[in-house]
Design a protein around this motif. Structure first.
Motif, PDB file in Angstrom:
ATOM      1  N   ARG A   1      57.910  70.329  26.508  1.00 24.60           N
ATOM      2  CA  ARG A   1      58.201  69.043  26.374  1.00 24.60           C
ATOM      3  C   ARG A   1      59.129  68.684  25.302  1.00 24.60           C
ATOM      4  O   ARG A   1      59.075  69.441  24.273  1.00 24.60           O
ATOM      5  CB  ARG A   1      56.864  68.359  26.233  1.00 24.60           C
ATOM      6  CG  ARG A   1      55.889  68.433  27.438  1.00 24.60           C
ATOM      7  CD  ARG A   1      54.706  67.665  27.364  1.00 24.60           C
ATOM      8  NE  ARG A   1      54.823  66.123  26.851  1.00 24.60           N
ATOM      9  CZ  ARG A   1      54.590  66.031  25.766  1.00 24.60           C
ATOM     10  NH1 ARG A   1      54.007  66.746  24.828  1.00 24.60           N
ATOM     11  NH2 ARG A   1      54.752  64.623  25.350  1.00 24.60           N
TER      12      ARG A   1
ATOM     13  N   TYR B   1      48.719  65.752  24.687  1.00 28.61           N
ATOM     14  CA  TYR B   1      49.516  64.779  25.361  1.00 28.61           C
ATOM     15  C   TYR B   1      49.035  64.357  26.688  1.00 28.61           C
ATOM     16  O   TYR B   1      48.808  63.234  27.095  1.00 28.61           O
ATOM     17  CB  TYR B   1      51.063  64.699  25.460  1.00 28.61           C
ATOM     18  CG  TYR B   1      51.828  63.781  25.845  1.00 28.61           C
ATOM     19  CD1 TYR B   1      52.056  62.713  25.117  1.00 28.61           C
ATOM     20  CD2 TYR B   1      52.126  63.750  27.350  1.00 28.61           C
ATOM     21  CE1 TYR B   1      52.888  61.575  25.619  1.00 28.61           C
ATOM     22  CE2 TYR B   1      52.781  62.589  27.661  1.00 28.61           C
ATOM     23  CZ  TYR B   1      53.241  61.589  26.885  1.00 28.61           C
ATOM     24  OH  TYR B   1      53.659  60.686  27.601  1.00 28.61           O
TER      25      TYR B   1
ATOM     26  N   ASN C   1      45.547  62.354  26.280  1.00 27.50           N
ATOM     27  CA  ASN C   1      45.676  61.183  25.688  1.00 27.50           C
ATOM     28  C   ASN C   1      46.802  60.253  25.925  1.00 27.50           C
ATOM     29  O   ASN C   1      46.621  59.056  25.655  1.00 27.50           O
ATOM     30  CB  ASN C   1      45.451  61.312  24.108  1.00 27.50           C
ATOM     31  CG  ASN C   1      44.090  62.257  23.876  1.00 27.50           C
ATOM     32  OD1 ASN C   1      42.883  61.589  23.851  1.00 27.50           O
ATOM     33  ND2 ASN C   1      44.114  63.249  23.378  1.00 27.50           N
ATOM     34  N   GLY C   2      47.844  60.725  26.534  1.00 24.71           N
ATOM     35  CA  GLY C   2      49.315  60.102  26.195  1.00 24.71           C
ATOM     36  C   GLY C   2      49.730  59.569  25.144  1.00 24.71           C
ATOM     37  O   GLY C   2      50.632  58.807  24.843  1.00 24.71           O
ATOM     38  N   LYS C   3      49.030  60.523  23.985  1.00 19.42           N
ATOM     39  CA  LYS C   3      49.753  60.341  22.764  1.00 19.42           C
ATOM     40  C   LYS C   3      50.119  61.642  22.308  1.00 19.42           C
ATOM     41  O   LYS C   3      49.648  62.723  22.787  1.00 19.42           O
ATOM     42  CB  LYS C   3      48.807  59.625  21.746  1.00 19.42           C
ATOM     43  CG  LYS C   3      48.278  58.312  22.157  1.00 19.42           C
ATOM     44  CD  LYS C   3      47.525  57.682  21.113  1.00 19.42           C
ATOM     45  CE  LYS C   3      46.986  56.143  21.676  1.00 19.42           C
ATOM     46  NZ  LYS C   3      46.021  55.706  20.749  1.00 19.42           N
ATOM     47  N   GLU C   4      51.426  61.652  21.201  1.00 20.24           N
ATOM     48  CA  GLU C   4      51.774  62.765  20.817  1.00 20.24           C
ATOM     49  C   GLU C   4      50.900  63.222  19.715  1.00 20.24           C
ATOM     50  O   GLU C   4      50.392  62.504  18.812  1.00 20.24           O
ATOM     51  CB  GLU C   4      53.145  62.751  20.027  1.00 20.24           C
ATOM     52  CG  GLU C   4      54.099  62.302  21.233  1.00 20.24           C
ATOM     53  CD  GLU C   4      54.527  63.741  22.258  1.00 20.24           C
ATOM     54  OE1 GLU C   4      54.124  64.756  21.938  1.00 20.24           O
ATOM     55  OE2 GLU C   4      55.042  63.286  23.169  1.00 20.24           O
TER      56      GLU C   4
ATOM     57  N   GLN D   1      49.909  70.990  21.865  1.00 22.47           N
ATOM     58  CA  GLN D   1      50.750  69.709  21.742  1.00 22.47           C
ATOM     59  C   GLN D   1      50.694  69.062  23.230  1.00 22.47           C
ATOM     60  O   GLN D   1      50.467  68.066  23.530  1.00 22.47           O
ATOM     61  CB  GLN D   1      52.117  69.867  21.403  1.00 22.47           C
ATOM     62  CG  GLN D   1      52.423  69.828  20.036  1.00 22.47           C
ATOM     63  CD  GLN D   1      53.806  69.994  19.558  1.00 22.47           C
ATOM     64  OE1 GLN D   1      54.394  71.285  19.712  1.00 22.47           O
ATOM     65  NE2 GLN D   1      54.647  69.193  19.267  1.00 22.47           N
ATOM     66  N   ASN D   2      51.115  69.923  24.340  1.00 27.44           N
ATOM     67  CA  ASN D   2      51.055  69.588  25.527  1.00 27.44           C
ATOM     68  C   ASN D   2      49.861  69.112  26.093  1.00 27.44           C
ATOM     69  O   ASN D   2      49.653  68.151  26.963  1.00 27.44           O
ATOM     70  CB  ASN D   2      51.811  70.729  26.478  1.00 27.44           C
ATOM     71  CG  ASN D   2      52.996  70.828  26.217  1.00 27.44           C
ATOM     72  OD1 ASN D   2      53.609  70.312  25.332  1.00 27.44           O
ATOM     73  ND2 ASN D   2      53.677  72.062  26.729  1.00 27.44           N
TER      74      ASN D   2
END
Length: 141
Positions: free
Chosen positions: A10, A127, A130-133, A123-124
């Protein structure tokens, strides 16, 4: 070392340019068989993906110290990763002298995913949940 496919990546994922150099890069563009990487704030060249060029960054105890909330000892088995009110519970395990993070519910009882060995996988998943980085600073790697 694991081969990386573009479908595994991503934007914003951290990688090494070769396992030998361990030069830190961040993904800024992705194609079917190529990826464009950022070198310390400077857009780099596009690279064709193959197992010899771009390598995943293994998760280390030192990295865990930066992302784990309220953990005094990195040997502690379960802990929370939280960013801006979003969180993920993980459990640490060692297998063949490699550190793995295992996504869980209640840190001991319910595993909700495959073991995570690499930064871009963490990281993936963060995300996706949570929909956050997941904020990761270069100096943590």
């Amino acid at each position: 070392m694991k081969n990386i496919k573009t479908s595994d990546l991503r934007l914003g994922n951290w990688l090494y340019y070769t396992n030998e150099t361990k030069f830190l890069m961040q993904v800024v563009a992705i194609g079917d068989d190529w990826v464009q990487l950022d070198f310390e704030g400077n857009d780099g060249d596009s690279f064709e993906i193959n197992g010899n060029e771009i390598c995943p960054i293994p998760i280390t105890k030192e990295f865990v110290k930066h992302i784990a909330n309220n953990v005094q000892d990195v040997e502690e088995l379960g802990f929370m990763i939280s960013i801006g009110g979003s969180y993920m519970e993980v459990r640490m395990e060692y297998k063949d002298n490699e550190l793995y993070l295992i996504p869980t519910i209640n840190c001991d009882e319910y595993y909700i995913g495959e073991p995570i060995r690499y930064i871009h996988e963490l990281q993936n998943l963060f995300y996706a949940l949570n929909g956050k980085e997941l904020e990761i600073k270069r100096e943590w790697l």
